[in-house]
Design a protein around this motif. Sequence first.
Motif, mmCIF file in Angstrom:
data_model
loop_
_atom_site.group_PDB
_atom_site.id
_atom_site.type_symbol
_atom_site.label_atom_id
_atom_site.label_comp_id
_atom_site.label_asym_id
_atom_site.label_seq_id
_atom_site.Cartn_x
_atom_site.Cartn_y
_atom_site.Cartn_z
ATOM 1 N N GLY A 1 7.067 2.579 -27.754
ATOM 2 C CA GLY A 1 8.202 3.503 -27.209
ATOM 3 C C GLY A 1 7.706 4.485 -28.416
ATOM 4 O O GLY A 1 8.373 4.189 -29.717
ATOM 5 N N LEU A 2 8.638 5.986 -27.805
ATOM 6 C CA LEU A 2 9.357 6.882 -28.837
ATOM 7 C C LEU A 2 10.834 6.936 -27.873
ATOM 8 O O LEU A 2 10.412 7.553 -26.616
ATOM 9 C CB LEU A 2 8.449 7.739 -28.158
ATOM 10 N N ARG A 3 11.433 6.695 -28.442
ATOM 11 C CA ARG A 3 12.779 6.770 -28.288
ATOM 12 C C ARG A 3 13.342 8.305 -28.322
ATOM 13 O O ARG A 3 14.143 8.422 -30.155
ATOM 14 C CB ARG A 3 13.874 5.568 -29.108
ATOM 15 N N ARG A 4 13.560 9.097 -27.305
ATOM 16 C CA ARG A 4 13.636 10.617 -27.196
ATOM 17 C C ARG A 4 15.124 10.889 -27.991
ATOM 18 O O ARG A 4 16.025 10.431 -27.340
ATOM 19 C CB ARG A 4 13.067 11.363 -26.431
ATOM 20 N N GLN A 5 15.196 11.492 -29.171
ATOM 21 C CA GLN A 5 17.383 11.632 -28.939
ATOM 22 C C GLN A 5 17.633 10.141 -29.316
ATOM 23 O O GLN A 5 18.336 10.466 -28.636
ATOM 24 C CB GLN A 5 17.243 12.972 -28.259
ATOM 25 N N HIS A 6 17.065 9.876 -29.728
ATOM 26 C CA HIS A 6 18.113 8.231 -30.418
ATOM 27 C C HIS A 6 18.861 8.589 -30.758
ATOM 28 O O HIS A 6 20.090 7.783 -31.025
ATOM 29 C CB HIS A 6 16.963 7.360 -29.922
ATOM 30 N N LEU A 7 18.957 8.547 -31.774
ATOM 31 C CA LEU A 7 20.039 8.586 -33.145
ATOM 32 C C LEU A 7 20.341 10.378 -33.790
ATOM 33 O O LEU A 7 20.097 11.530 -33.097
ATOM 34 C CB LEU A 7 19.348 8.475 -33.452
ATOM 35 N N CYS A 8 21.923 10.136 -33.714
ATOM 36 C CA CYS A 8 21.831 11.514 -34.367
ATOM 37 C C CYS A 8 22.220 11.701 -35.864
ATOM 38 O O CYS A 8 23.615 10.806 -36.358
ATOM 39 C CB CYS A 8 23.494 11.688 -33.137
#
Length: 279
Positions: A229-236
């Motif tokens: 999967g691709l975790r979109r905007q998962h980290l800052c």
Amino acid sequence: MSKSHTQNVSETQPKSNAIEWLALIDEQFRKQDYHQARNLILKALLIFPNYAVLLDRLLMVDPHWSKPIVSRGIHLAIPTESDFSFLQQCYDNEAFMQQLLPMGRKKQSAEAILHALKKSEFSVAHYRSMHRIIKKAVCSNLEQPLAQFNLKPIGLASLVDIQIAHRRAELLIGIPDQAERQRATAVVMMLIMDLSFNQIGLHKLTSLVLANNPHSQRSTVAIGFTQEGLRRQHLCDPQTRQWMDCYENGIVADDFYHNPVIARISRRLIGRNITVKPV
């Protein structure tokens, strides 16, 4: 009769059910006496061989977590207090740590590092993590007939977020120097997968890779992981405050044992096929 002697006698008496055994075992976990906890677990499993909770406890104190791992001049060493300086250098290297620990885990203080080093033998029982220092053998004197070798620390390898009940862990490998990274990363990957699936008996390894590191993602997939999967905007990003995507990758035991790429690479790099399932 002394209190301690009474306790020792009670610990050796047969227990009528698994719950009583668990209570005694968990008391040893609270005392952080993991050697005694393991002894009691093994005794209980003779009576209740398929009891799931006992098997979970046994995994937490499996001695394989702390056994030396060596192959072709690469050592995955249990961290000791003598490694404190190298660990501190790694934690102070913000660019390196951002790639190694992209989940925003807090920076470790000197006191926290030293405390963890003192608990390294049973780190899984204590922290649900396993940490190794990647070291390579370096010849100290090429002129001597019998060359002497020193071990040079070059990176870190860890299994974190270990889920005992699900037999799952997240794999982290980090080597700051690019030249060292190219030579050692694949060897370390083979050794960690061999430990995880063949010796410990995990069911799945996962790996999170920042989307802005396409080379690492390609290497992870090429070595046998599946992009799940691709975790979109998962980290800052802690520096720029920009949101980052990350890839979620995984490899399960069945895929590991039927992977011709891992079989070929492990034969070439560490001299044996790690995908041959233990009997």
